[in-house]
Scaffold this motif. Structure first.
Motif, PDB file in Angstrom:
ATOM      1  N   ILE A  16     -82.090 -13.181 -11.638  1.00 42.38           N
ATOM      2  CA  ILE A  16     -82.390 -13.904 -12.871  1.00 42.38           C
ATOM      3  C   ILE A  16     -83.100 -12.961 -13.847  1.00 42.38           C
ATOM      4  O   ILE A  16     -84.148 -12.409 -13.527  1.00 42.38           O
ATOM      5  CB  ILE A  16     -83.257 -15.145 -12.577  1.00 42.38           C
ATOM      6  CG1 ILE A  16     -82.517 -16.062 -11.598  1.00 42.38           C
ATOM      7  CG2 ILE A  16     -83.594 -15.883 -13.866  1.00 42.38           C
ATOM      8  CD1 ILE A  16     -83.416 -16.985 -10.822  1.00 42.38           C
ATOM      9  N   TYR A  17     -82.522 -12.802 -15.028  1.00 35.37           N
ATOM     10  CA  TYR A  17     -83.055 -11.866 -16.014  1.00 35.37           C
ATOM     11  C   TYR A  17     -83.919 -12.533 -17.078  1.00 35.37           C
ATOM     12  O   TYR A  17     -84.792 -11.895 -17.646  1.00 35.37           O
ATOM     13  CB  TYR A  17     -81.906 -11.142 -16.721  1.00 35.37           C
ATOM     14  CG  TYR A  17     -81.147 -10.185 -15.843  1.00 35.37           C
ATOM     15  CD1 TYR A  17     -81.568  -8.879 -15.670  1.00 35.37           C
ATOM     16  CD2 TYR A  17     -79.986 -10.597 -15.186  1.00 35.37           C
ATOM     17  CE1 TYR A  17     -80.860  -7.991 -14.874  1.00 35.37           C
ATOM     18  CE2 TYR A  17     -79.257  -9.722 -14.384  1.00 35.37           C
ATOM     19  CZ  TYR A  17     -79.705  -8.422 -14.236  1.00 35.37           C
ATOM     20  OH  TYR A  17     -78.998  -7.552 -13.439  1.00 35.37           O
ATOM     21  N   ARG A  18     -83.615 -13.786 -17.380  1.00 36.45           N
ATOM     22  CA  ARG A  18     -84.370 -14.459 -18.446  1.00 36.45           C
ATOM     23  C   ARG A  18     -84.459 -15.949 -18.138  1.00 36.45           C
ATOM     24  O   ARG A  18     -83.478 -16.561 -17.704  1.00 36.45           O
ATOM     25  CB  ARG A  18     -83.694 -14.232 -19.802  1.00 36.45           C
ATOM     26  CG  ARG A  18     -84.570 -14.546 -21.001  1.00 36.45           C
ATOM     27  CD  ARG A  18     -83.886 -14.158 -22.307  1.00 36.45           C
ATOM     28  NE  ARG A  18     -83.761 -12.724 -22.475  1.00 36.45           N
ATOM     29  CZ  ARG A  18     -84.699 -11.946 -23.011  1.00 36.45           C
ATOM     30  NH1 ARG A  18     -85.836 -12.455 -23.414  1.00 36.45           N
ATOM     31  NH2 ARG A  18     -84.478 -10.643 -23.151  1.00 36.45           N
ATOM     32  N   ALA A  19     -85.651 -16.501 -18.348  1.00 34.18           N
ATOM     33  CA  ALA A  19     -85.856 -17.926 -18.082  1.00 34.18           C
ATOM     34  C   ALA A  19     -87.017 -18.424 -18.944  1.00 34.18           C
ATOM     35  O   ALA A  19     -87.851 -17.637 -19.392  1.00 34.18           O
ATOM     36  CB  ALA A  19     -86.158 -18.154 -16.608  1.00 34.18           C
ATOM     37  N   LEU A  53     -92.888 -14.365 -13.468  1.00 35.07           N
ATOM     38  CA  LEU A  53     -92.289 -13.448 -12.497  1.00 35.07           C
ATOM     39  C   LEU A  53     -90.948 -12.921 -13.007  1.00 35.07           C
ATOM     40  O   LEU A  53     -90.667 -11.721 -12.930  1.00 35.07           O
ATOM     41  CB  LEU A  53     -92.093 -14.157 -11.152  1.00 35.07           C
ATOM     42  CG  LEU A  53     -91.501 -13.294 -10.029  1.00 35.07           C
ATOM     43  CD1 LEU A  53     -92.493 -12.228  -9.583  1.00 35.07           C
ATOM     44  CD2 LEU A  53     -91.077 -14.160  -8.841  1.00 35.07           C
ATOM     45  N   VAL A  54     -90.138 -13.819 -13.543  1.00 36.18           N
ATOM     46  CA  VAL A  54     -88.838 -13.412 -14.092  1.00 36.18           C
ATOM     47  C   VAL A  54     -89.036 -12.406 -15.222  1.00 36.18           C
ATOM     48  O   VAL A  54     -88.392 -11.355 -15.265  1.00 36.18           O
ATOM     49  CB  VAL A  54     -88.042 -14.637 -14.588  1.00 36.18           C
ATOM     50  CG1 VAL A  54     -86.803 -14.204 -15.355  1.00 36.18           C
ATOM     51  CG2 VAL A  54     -87.646 -15.525 -13.408  1.00 36.18           C
ATOM     52  N   TRP A  78     -85.216 -12.987  -8.009  1.00 38.20           N
ATOM     53  CA  TRP A  78     -83.964 -13.463  -7.424  1.00 38.20           C
ATOM     54  C   TRP A  78     -84.213 -14.655  -6.506  1.00 38.20           C
ATOM     55  O   TRP A  78     -85.324 -14.929  -6.059  1.00 38.20           O
ATOM     56  CB  TRP A  78     -83.271 -12.342  -6.642  1.00 38.20           C
ATOM     57  CG  TRP A  78     -84.090 -11.782  -5.507  1.00 38.20           C
ATOM     58  CD1 TRP A  78     -85.098 -10.871  -5.582  1.00 38.20           C
ATOM     59  CD2 TRP A  78     -83.989 -12.135  -4.124  1.00 38.20           C
ATOM     60  NE1 TRP A  78     -85.625 -10.621  -4.335  1.00 38.20           N
ATOM     61  CE2 TRP A  78     -84.958 -11.373  -3.424  1.00 38.20           C
ATOM     62  CE3 TRP A  78     -83.164 -13.009  -3.408  1.00 38.20           C
ATOM     63  CZ2 TRP A  78     -85.142 -11.471  -2.039  1.00 38.20           C
ATOM     64  CZ3 TRP A  78     -83.346 -13.103  -2.020  1.00 38.20           C
ATOM     65  CH2 TRP A  78     -84.319 -12.345  -1.359  1.00 38.20           C
ATOM     66  N   SER A  79     -83.124 -15.356  -6.245  1.00 35.95           N
ATOM     67  CA  SER A  79     -83.126 -16.474  -5.318  1.00 35.95           C
ATOM     68  C   SER A  79     -81.763 -16.479  -4.624  1.00 35.95           C
ATOM     69  O   SER A  79     -80.955 -15.567  -4.822  1.00 35.95           O
ATOM     70  CB  SER A  79     -83.375 -17.789  -6.068  1.00 35.95           C
ATOM     71  OG  SER A  79     -83.620 -18.844  -5.178  1.00 35.95           O
ATOM     72  N   VAL A  80     -81.528 -17.482  -3.809  1.00 36.71           N
ATOM     73  CA  VAL A  80     -80.251 -17.596  -3.107  1.00 36.71           C
ATOM     74  C   VAL A  80     -79.628 -18.940  -3.460  1.00 36.71           C
ATOM     75  O   VAL A  80     -80.277 -19.981  -3.370  1.00 36.71           O
ATOM     76  CB  VAL A  80     -80.436 -17.468  -1.571  1.00 36.71           C
ATOM     77  CG1 VAL A  80     -79.098 -17.687  -0.863  1.00 36.71           C
ATOM     78  CG2 VAL A  80     -81.009 -16.095  -1.218  1.00 36.71           C
ATOM     79  N   LEU A  81     -78.368 -18.906  -3.885  1.00 38.47           N
ATOM     80  CA  LEU A  81     -77.633 -20.119  -4.223  1.00 38.47           C
ATOM     81  C   LEU A  81     -76.291 -20.090  -3.507  1.00 38.47           C
ATOM     82  O   LEU A  81     -75.510 -19.152  -3.685  1.00 38.47           O
ATOM     83  CB  LEU A  81     -77.427 -20.210  -5.740  1.00 38.47           C
ATOM     84  CG  LEU A  81     -76.612 -21.406  -6.251  1.00 38.47           C
ATOM     85  CD1 LEU A  81     -77.288 -22.726  -5.890  1.00 38.47           C
ATOM     86  CD2 LEU A  81     -76.422 -21.303  -7.767  1.00 38.47           C
TER      87      LEU A  81
END
Length: 313
Positions: free
Chosen positions: A247-250, A226-227, A237-240
């Motif tokens: 998030i661009y790369r994982a 997905l990322v 994206w997520s919430v922190l």
């Protein structure tokens, strides 16, 4: 033999290499049709689409109809009377009157191995779905979206960490080469159209921001895909800590051997920010808090205090 006149239709960066390739190959372009200028950025200043900028640089006349079905544009089309229409990521569905009029037809540059991933966002959905191969299809257009006969198709491998933005650039270049080959083949009668198998069709609908909201209860490989599929835009994206985190790369790693709840931060080191997911960890490498600059995970970890039990939602 005199080269046929072409009306080019396209809007974003993906279409620019195809436009350039046709001009470089000596085809007379009667016009480049693209979407109207749109407001962009924080200042909401109107900006031209990439095809308009490229066409003006290349000396190709530009038309920007709000709707190509409007009588005014159809009159312009009649007057231009192109021998062929070439379309690449234009953004509007062509009416039957445009599809059927040019003697050499309407050709479309589509970045997937049709009939897979018909629709508005094939590059994104190819990666989100975990495909390892993709390509470009040149089709003869019909009224049904992306369902026309295939004239040319070429396949490429997808890199294991390749993002949508990176794949986009490679497919745009491939599409530019193939469209010139297809145009030559249609004119010379050397391409043999192949009907698509509609029973094998899959679809790639337009993306929304909600498509990018990460479900940390999903398998870690699905989250990494997905990322990749949404980078750089619209972004996973997520919430922190109550703030949206893009998030661009994982990349992923199998189960860490210790129980963490989905989304819980399982570690932070030189490898990146490690977040628990089903069957493993997602290691965030490149991210951005909403309203802040994009940064590496190393920079992020230095500037953000991570508390025990903290989780992304």
């Amino acid at each position: 033999m005199k080269k046929p006149s072409i009306l080019f239709m396209g809007t974003p960066d993906f279409a620019v290499p195809s436009l350039e390739a046709l001009v470089d190959s000596g085809y007379p372009l009667v016009a480049a049709v693209t979407q109207p200028d749109r407001p962009k950025g924080r200042g909401r200043k109107e900006e031209p689409p990439p095809v308009k900028t490229a066409a003006e640089r290349l000396g190709v006349p530009v038309l920007q109809p709000l709707l190509i079905r409007d009588r005014e544009f159809l009159d312009d089309f009649e007057q231009l009377s192109p021998d062929m229409v070439v379309l690449a990521a234009f953004g509007q569905i062509l009416p039957k009157t445009i599809i059927e009029q040019p003697p050499f037809g309407c050709l479309n540059v589509h970045p997937s191995l049709l009939p897979k991933f018909r629709g508005a966002a094939p590059i994104n959905w190819t990666l989100i779905s975990g495909e390892t191969r993709t390509g470009v299809s040149i089709i003869r257009m019909t009224e049904q979206v992306d369902a026309g006969d295939i004239l040319l198709q070429e396949e490429i491998e997808i890199g294991p960490e390749e993002t949508a933005g990176e794949l986009h650039d490679r497919l745009a270049a491939l599409g530019a080469r193939l469209i010139v080959e297809a145009v030559e083949g249609v004119i010379g009668g050397t391409v043999a159209p192949v009907k698509q198998d509609d029973s094998r069709a899959s679809f790639a609908p337009k993306l929304s921001r909600e498509n990018g909201h990460i479900d940390w209860g999903s398998d870690f490989r699905e989250i990494v895909n997905l990322v990749r599929g949404l980078s750089p835009s619209p972004g996973a994206w997520s919430v922190l800590g109550g703030r949206a985190l893009k998030i661009y790369r994982a990349w992923g790693s199998p189960s860490p051997g210790k129980e963490f709840r989905p989304g819980e931060i399982a570690g932070a080191d030189e490898e990146g920010l490690k977040v628990a997911a089903k069957n493993g960890l997602v290691i965030l490498k490149d991210l951005q808090f909403e309203g802040k600059k994009r940064m590496s995970a190393t920079e992020f970890i230095r500037g953000f205090r991570i508390k025990p039990g903290m989780a992304l939602e």
